[in-house]
Design a protein around this motif. Sequence first.
Motif, PDB file in Angstrom:
ATOM      1  N   PRO A 166       6.356  -5.209  -8.780  1.00  0.00           N
ATOM      2  CA  PRO A 166       6.719  -5.843  -7.672  1.00  0.00           C
ATOM      3  C   PRO A 166       7.481  -6.884  -8.027  1.00  0.00           C
ATOM      4  O   PRO A 166       6.891  -7.577  -9.065  1.00  0.00           O
ATOM      5  N   PRO A 167       8.147  -7.626  -7.013  1.00  0.00           N
ATOM      6  CA  PRO A 167       8.741  -8.891  -7.198  1.00  0.00           C
ATOM      7  C   PRO A 167       7.742 -10.029  -7.404  1.00  0.00           C
ATOM      8  O   PRO A 167       6.487  -9.882  -6.686  1.00  0.00           O
ATOM      9  N   PHE A 168       7.824 -11.092  -8.457  1.00  0.00           N
ATOM     10  CA  PHE A 168       6.722 -11.916  -8.436  1.00  0.00           C
ATOM     11  C   PHE A 168       6.637 -13.049  -7.455  1.00  0.00           C
ATOM     12  O   PHE A 168       7.739 -13.448  -6.783  1.00  0.00           O
ATOM     13  N   ARG A 176       1.441  -6.305  -1.710  1.00  0.00           N
ATOM     14  CA  ARG A 176       0.705  -5.494  -1.005  1.00  0.00           C
ATOM     15  C   ARG A 176       1.634  -4.352  -0.553  1.00  0.00           C
ATOM     16  O   ARG A 176       1.638  -3.088  -0.708  1.00  0.00           O
ATOM     17  N   PRO A 177       2.756  -4.645   0.240  1.00  0.00           N
ATOM     18  CA  PRO A 177       3.498  -3.453   0.895  1.00  0.00           C
ATOM     19  C   PRO A 177       4.236  -2.787   0.018  1.00  0.00           C
ATOM     20  O   PRO A 177       4.523  -1.372   0.012  1.00  0.00           O
ATOM     21  N   HIS A 178       4.659  -3.132  -1.456  1.00  0.00           N
ATOM     22  CA  HIS A 178       5.290  -2.385  -2.495  1.00  0.00           C
ATOM     23  C   HIS A 178       4.249  -1.436  -3.086  1.00  0.00           C
ATOM     24  O   HIS A 178       4.588  -0.430  -3.501  1.00  0.00           O
ATOM     25  N   PHE A 179       2.970  -2.032  -3.226  1.00  0.00           N
ATOM     26  CA  PHE A 179       1.783  -1.214  -3.736  1.00  0.00           C
ATOM     27  C   PHE A 179       1.779  -0.019  -2.976  1.00  0.00           C
ATOM     28  O   PHE A 179       1.672   1.006  -3.446  1.00  0.00           O
ATOM     29  N   ARG A 180       1.673  -0.190  -1.478  1.00  0.00           N
ATOM     30  CA  ARG A 180       1.361   0.797  -0.529  1.00  0.00           C
ATOM     31  C   ARG A 180       2.636   1.738  -0.696  1.00  0.00           C
ATOM     32  O   ARG A 180       2.414   2.946  -0.668  1.00  0.00           O
ATOM     33  N   GLN A 181       3.750   1.342  -0.685  1.00  0.00           N
ATOM     34  CA  GLN A 181       4.935   2.494  -0.748  1.00  0.00           C
ATOM     35  C   GLN A 181       4.908   3.023  -2.050  1.00  0.00           C
ATOM     36  O   GLN A 181       5.094   4.465  -2.050  1.00  0.00           O
ATOM     37  N   LEU A 182       4.508   2.401  -3.156  1.00  0.00           N
ATOM     38  CA  LEU A 182       4.509   3.366  -4.320  1.00  0.00           C
ATOM     39  C   LEU A 182       3.401   4.329  -4.460  1.00  0.00           C
ATOM     40  O   LEU A 182       3.430   5.374  -4.914  1.00  0.00           O
ATOM     41  N   ARG A 183       2.316   4.225  -3.643  1.00  0.00           N
ATOM     42  CA  ARG A 183       1.188   4.843  -3.625  1.00  0.00           C
ATOM     43  C   ARG A 183       1.562   6.194  -2.679  1.00  0.00           C
ATOM     44  O   ARG A 183       1.262   7.354  -2.931  1.00  0.00           O
TER      45      ARG A 183
END
Length: 238
Positions: A166-168, A176-183
């Motif tokens: 995800p973007p730094f 968190r929202p990016h991790f959640r989307q990937l999951r």
Amino acid sequence: MSIADNVALIRERMHKAAQRAGRKPDEITLMAVTKTVSPDSIREAYDAGIRVFGENRVQEFAGKASELRDLPDAEWHMIGHLQSNKAKMAVDLFGCVESVDSVKLAQKLNDAAQQLGKKIAALIEVNVAGEEAKSGVALDSPELEALLNAAPNLPALRFSGLMAIPPFSDNPETSRPHFRQLRKLFDKIAGLSYANVDMRILSMGMSHDFEIAIEEGATCIRVGTAIFGERKPLRGTV
Ligand SMILES: *Cc1c(COP(=O)(O)O)cnc(C)c1O
């Protein structure tokens, strides 16, 4: 702090994050990211119990690999962008390529693996925030679909999961929202039962945000700086 101290501290933090999320700590792998890191320091991390290592550049690792041949149970993962003309070298050096982002690259890897009589793991890299400068397929894109559909015709690759960066941001909560989307995507693909696709590895989280990645379901975190300290740029490769 020695490398062993850093590894111990990270394992403690991983443990706590897993507990917060009601997960088993031993289902999460700590990968040491060793770009710009010397073979001696890699060996120190190995002695501290690390068995999975990530490198960004084929050429750089090619220069170090010969000094690390005596670590037979170490796993080497390619985590940087891979040009298809380096596919053969990559297959020779790595057991897993985490940055597969096109059918063309997957085909080159498959052909190279078949020539070398090897089977390697492949993760699909997802550009979770749609960043222009980053590689990876977009979420729910035709490119992702094409890769999943191509998997049964690429028998020398084992499609084993997803990877994202995800973007730094200074605030790790931004990830968190990016991790959640990937999951969510990971679970969705697993539920669709594509042939030759076995969603086991969810590779997300780095030094600054690995605890959040664990809370959101990471099975592998990729940690460089927090183990080895700040990286000095390698001359001529930046
Ligand atoms: C460098 C790198 C990491 C590790 O980053 P740190 O912030 O040093 O932990 C993880 N993943 C990829 C793809 C990287 O290039």
